[in-house]
Design a protein around this motif. Sequence first.
Motif, mmCIF file in Angstrom:
data_model
loop_
_atom_site.group_PDB
_atom_site.id
_atom_site.type_symbol
_atom_site.label_atom_id
_atom_site.label_comp_id
_atom_site.label_asym_id
_atom_site.label_seq_id
_atom_site.Cartn_x
_atom_site.Cartn_y
_atom_site.Cartn_z
ATOM 1 N N MET A 1 -6.254 3.631 7.685
ATOM 2 C CA MET A 1 -7.536 3.479 7.020
ATOM 3 C C MET A 1 -7.832 1.985 6.888
ATOM 4 S SD MET A 1 -8.808 5.158 3.427
ATOM 5 C CE MET A 1 -8.020 4.150 2.197
ATOM 6 N N GLN A 2 -8.936 1.557 7.411
ATOM 7 C CA GLN A 2 -9.360 0.160 7.330
ATOM 8 C C GLN A 2 -9.986 -0.094 5.953
ATOM 9 O OE1 GLN A 2 -9.081 -2.188 9.709
ATOM 10 N NE2 GLN A 2 -8.085 -0.812 11.133
ATOM 11 N N GLU A 18 -14.666 3.032 6.304
ATOM 12 C CA GLU A 18 -14.671 4.295 7.022
ATOM 13 C C GLU A 18 -15.872 5.117 6.558
ATOM 14 O OE1 GLU A 18 -12.205 4.965 9.196
ATOM 15 O OE2 GLU A 18 -10.782 3.406 8.626
ATOM 16 N N THR A 24 -6.925 14.220 6.804
ATOM 17 C CA THR A 24 -5.966 13.521 7.659
ATOM 18 C C THR A 24 -5.682 12.103 7.171
ATOM 19 O OG1 THR A 24 -7.725 12.788 9.147
ATOM 20 C CG2 THR A 24 -6.617 14.855 9.706
ATOM 21 N N MET A 25 -6.483 11.626 6.227
ATOM 22 C CA MET A 25 -6.327 10.252 5.736
ATOM 23 C C MET A 25 -5.602 10.181 4.391
ATOM 24 S SD MET A 25 -10.137 8.936 6.626
ATOM 25 C CE MET A 25 -9.824 7.196 6.745
ATOM 26 N N ASP A 27 -2.495 10.446 3.423
ATOM 27 C CA ASP A 27 -1.309 9.580 3.427
ATOM 28 C C ASP A 27 -1.715 8.109 3.507
ATOM 29 O OD1 ASP A 27 0.419 11.709 3.224
ATOM 30 O OD2 ASP A 27 0.856 11.795 5.370
ATOM 31 N N GLN A 28 -2.743 7.831 4.284
ATOM 32 C CA GLN A 28 -3.249 6.459 4.402
ATOM 33 C C GLN A 28 -3.854 5.988 3.082
ATOM 34 O OE1 GLN A 28 -5.986 6.537 7.692
ATOM 35 N NE2 GLN A 28 -4.413 7.092 9.165
ATOM 36 N N ASP A 30 -2.829 6.935 0.077
ATOM 37 C CA ASP A 30 -1.657 6.574 -0.731
ATOM 38 C C ASP A 30 -1.147 5.190 -0.347
ATOM 39 O OD1 ASP A 30 -1.373 8.776 -2.415
ATOM 40 O OD2 ASP A 30 0.027 9.809 -1.087
ATOM 41 N N ALA A 31 -0.990 4.971 0.954
ATOM 42 C CA ALA A 31 -0.444 3.706 1.455
ATOM 43 C C ALA A 31 -1.346 2.523 1.125
ATOM 44 C CB ALA A 31 -0.219 3.789 2.962
ATOM 45 N N ALA A 32 -2.657 2.745 1.091
ATOM 46 C CA ALA A 32 -3.594 1.655 0.823
ATOM 47 C C ALA A 32 -3.727 1.350 -0.668
ATOM 48 C CB ALA A 32 -4.972 1.997 1.402
#
Length: 134
Positions: A1-2, A18, A24-25, A27-28, A30-32
Motif C-alpha cells: 500500500m502506497q 490508493e 487484500t490490503m 495485511d498492508q 497493519d504494516a503501514a
Amino acid sequence: MQVKIDTKEKFHVITPNEPVLSATMTDQMDAALLPFLQKEVKNVILNLHAVEEIDAAAAAKLLQIQQYFYENNASFVTCNIQKTVNAFLAEHELDELLNIAPTESEAWDIVQMEEIERELLDTEDIEFTDTGNE
C-alpha cells in the motif's frame, strides 16, 4: 500500500495513495499503521481523501487498528472521507464506531484534545495514588 507520511509534533498524518482499500490490503494496512505505536509519537491521523472505495474487510480492519491504538493509549482519527466511502460505512453501521473528523484540521484538534485528556488522567492517577498512600 502506497502511503504519504507527514510527521507533526503530536501525530503522524498517513495518506494512502490508493483509490480502493480492499480485503487484500488488510495485511498492508497493519504494516503501514501499527509500527507507529512503537514510536515516541504514537498518534495517527488517517487521511482518506484519495480513497474512493472501501470494502467490508478493509473497513473492519480500520476499526480493529483504531481499537488497538486506543488500547495502547494512542489516538487514531480518520478524516477527509469521500462520500462513497462514508455511505458504505454508514450502510454497515461503522461510521458510528470509527473516530471520524470531516477535515484534517479537525482531526488534529481531536488528537490534541485526547492527548490533554490522557495527560490529565495520568496526573489524576498519580495524585490519587499519592493521596492513597497517606
